[in-house]
Design an enzyme around this catalytic site. Structure first.
Site, PDB file in Angstrom:
ATOM      1  N   LYS A 173     -11.834  -0.629  -0.543  1.00 28.59           N
ATOM      2  CA  LYS A 173     -10.915   0.148  -1.382  1.00 28.59           C
ATOM      3  C   LYS A 173     -11.584   0.368  -2.753  1.00 28.59           C
ATOM      4  CE  LYS A 173      -7.518  -0.058   1.806  1.00 28.59           C
ATOM      5  NZ  LYS A 173      -6.846  -1.129   2.539  1.00 28.59           N
ATOM      6  N   SER A 233       0.791  -1.229   0.000  1.00 26.77           N
ATOM      7  CA  SER A 233       0.000   0.000   0.000  1.00 26.77           C
ATOM      8  C   SER A 233       0.823   1.279   0.000  1.00 26.77           C
ATOM      9  CB  SER A 233      -0.946  -0.003   1.192  1.00 26.77           C
ATOM     10  OG  SER A 233      -0.228  -0.151   2.386  1.00 26.77           O
ATOM     11  N   HIS A 289      -5.508  -3.926  -2.092  1.00 23.51           N
ATOM     12  CA  HIS A 289      -5.324  -2.901  -3.129  1.00 23.51           C
ATOM     13  C   HIS A 289      -5.268  -3.501  -4.536  1.00 23.51           C
ATOM     14  CE1 HIS A 289      -4.660   0.661  -0.577  1.00 23.51           C
ATOM     15  NE2 HIS A 289      -4.147  -0.198   0.282  1.00 23.51           N
TER      16      HIS A 289
HETATM   17  C1  LIG Z   1      -6.843  -1.546   3.948  1.00 27.16           C
HETATM   18  C2  LIG Z   1      -6.119  -2.794   4.153  1.00 27.16           C
HETATM   19  C3  LIG Z   1      -6.605  -3.777   5.026  1.00 27.16           C
HETATM   20  C4  LIG Z   1      -7.805  -3.541   5.896  1.00 27.16           C
HETATM   21  O1  LIG Z   1      -8.981  -3.575   5.184  1.00 27.16           O
HETATM   22  P1  LIG Z   1     -10.282  -2.901   5.810  1.00 27.16           P
HETATM   23  O2  LIG Z   1     -11.401  -3.518   5.090  1.00 27.16           O
HETATM   24  O3  LIG Z   1     -10.183  -1.430   5.561  1.00 27.16           O
HETATM   25  O4  LIG Z   1     -10.283  -3.228   7.269  1.00 27.16           O
HETATM   26  C5  LIG Z   1      -5.909  -4.953   5.110  1.00 27.16           C
HETATM   27  N1  LIG Z   1      -4.796  -5.172   4.378  1.00 27.16           N
HETATM   28  C6  LIG Z   1      -4.304  -4.253   3.535  1.00 27.16           C
HETATM   29  C7  LIG Z   1      -3.077  -4.545   2.741  1.00 27.16           C
HETATM   30  C8  LIG Z   1      -4.954  -3.031   3.394  1.00 27.16           C
HETATM   31  O5  LIG Z   1      -4.446  -2.115   2.577  1.00 27.16           O
END
Ligand SMILES: *Cc1c(COP(=O)(O)O)cnc(C)c1O
Length: 392
Positions: free
Chosen positions: A240, A182, A210
């Site tokens: 996302k 990310s 992502h």
């Molecule tokens: C955003 C994210 C999460 C968490 O997901 P949510 O649904 O927002 O709790 C987990 N792993 C990665 C790599 C993320 O970028």
């Protein structure tokens, strides 16, 4: 009376002094390629809403219809009395989307990782984890009580060395990695990881938070590398590119059934409202039926990245719509972000401890519905301010 939380307040003060406290920006309406932020319209370059689905009228409509039919709350955990026919449909849709046998929804991506990893390995097992994996993976491993071995970021040679070291000593091995990282927007080579896992008899787990809506024509990293049936656990999120909220897990039917019956975050926490379920179903349908949305995202990404690089910005190893502008200096990156913000471009500086010292950056995130004018305005500002600050 003594203040028993004094030490915490002292820690907070130290964090404030180091500039590690998040300043919250308030949106005054829906998020999109543009949004009203602190009362003024801005180009949004800091959101995960890659496909511009968060404000999509069809998601709103699906949620409203579900509210009319099911009301608001689910009334219970999914495991007890909060499971609806809609939820059943979502589970099938997740499997169809990921091209796997079965799918399962969780409250969030974070609770998917924590709940699942904690139960698929345990004492006497070992987890091989990329050094830059998400915090929710790290917490899941900790809860599992399995041993942890960190391998160098995306370094397949190092992963193989570590596999060689552990494979005789442990009963079960799990390789876990983010699909798209990310902070850098780089991508795990899932074909190679799956191959190594086969050689050493390891299970594989990928966090595709992502990657969904972005890679594999929108279906994510498994389909991107053609290994969707070879990854044991494909975890993802609706928060996302899919523009909503909620976690997901995809894999073979019995493995998913095992997780559903053991993960505490699934068993012991409330179902989200049926309206969320309905919006999530709709969101998967849109991604599958509108490939042009994913294409626009990539067209915008390629244009922006190429222009940034030709100006002299360091975008690292980005291969996705996460395009960092690596500045490598806390003061300069803060100044750059502040100046861009003043000009109506919503970006945030990312500094230590979120990224290693010397790699302080702005993380740009591209939206499928940024217009060419939006991108050009941002690029012009990057060029002018970057030169003034001696960054490029
Ligand atoms: C955003 C994210 C999460 C968490 O997901 P949510 O649904 O927002 O709790 C987990 N792993 C990665 C790599 C993320 O970028």
């Amino acid at each position: 009376m003594t203040d028993k939380t004094k030490h915490l307040k002292e820690k907070l003060r130290e964090m404030q002094e180091r500039g590690e406290v998040w300043e919250l920006r308030r949106l005054n309406g829906p998020t999109g390629p543009r949004a009203i932020v602190e009362g003024r319209e801005m180009i949004v370059f800091a959101s995960n809403n890659y496909l511009n689905l968060a404000g999509d009228p069809r998601l709103r409509e699906a949620a409203i219809e579900a509210i009319k039919k099911y009301g608001w709350g689910a009334g219970s955990d999914w495991s007890i009395a909060g499971y609806t026919d809609l939820q059943d449909e979502l589970h099938k849709k997740i499997a169809e989307f990921k091209k796997t046998e079965a799918g399962l929804a969780f409250q969030t991506g974070l609770t998917t990782n924590i709940g699942t990893i904690a139960k698929i390995v345990g004492r006497g097992d070992v987890v091989l984890s990329d050094e830059l994996n998400h915090g929710s993976i790290i917490d899941g491993i900790r809860l599992s009580r399995a041993d942890k071995v960190i391998y160098k970021h995306l370094d397949m040679g190092d992963l193989e060395d570590k596999l060689r070291q552990v494979h005789d000593k442990y009963e079960h091995i799990l390789i876990v990695t983010d699909g798209v990282f990310s902070m850098d927007g780089d991508v795990a080579p899932m074909d190679e990881i799956v191959k190594l896992a086969d050689e050493y008899g390891a299970m594989t787990y990928v966090d595709d938070a992502h990657g969904e809506g972005v890679l594999g024509g929108g279906r994510g990293i498994g389909v991107e590398f053609g290994v969707e049936d070879k990854i044991d656990f494909q975890m993802g999120t609706f928060s996302k590119a899919l523009g909503s909220v909620g976690g997901m897990l995809a894999g073979d039917a019995e493995t998913i059934e095992y997780v559903r019956n053991t993960a505490r975050t699934w068993l012991l926490s409330a179902a989200y409202p049926p309206a969320v379920t309905a919006a999530n179903i709709k969101s998967l349908e849109i991604v599958l039926s509108e490939p042009e949305r994913v294409k626009r995202l990539w067209d915008n990404t390629k244009y922006f990245k190429k222009e940034m690089e030709s100006m002299g910005y360091n975008t690292g190893n980005s291969q996705t719509p996460i395009v960092p502008a690596i500045v490598g200096d806390t003061k300069k990156v803060r100044e750059l972000a502040h100046r861009l913000f003043e000009e109506g471009i919503f970006v945030l500086p990312i500094v230590f401890p979120m990224v290693p010292r010397g790699t302080e950056r702005i993380r740009n995130q591209i939206n499928a519905d940024h217009t060419r004018e939006d991108l050009d305005k941002v690029l012009e500002a990057y060029e002018r301010i970057g030169k003034e600050l001696g960054i490029i």
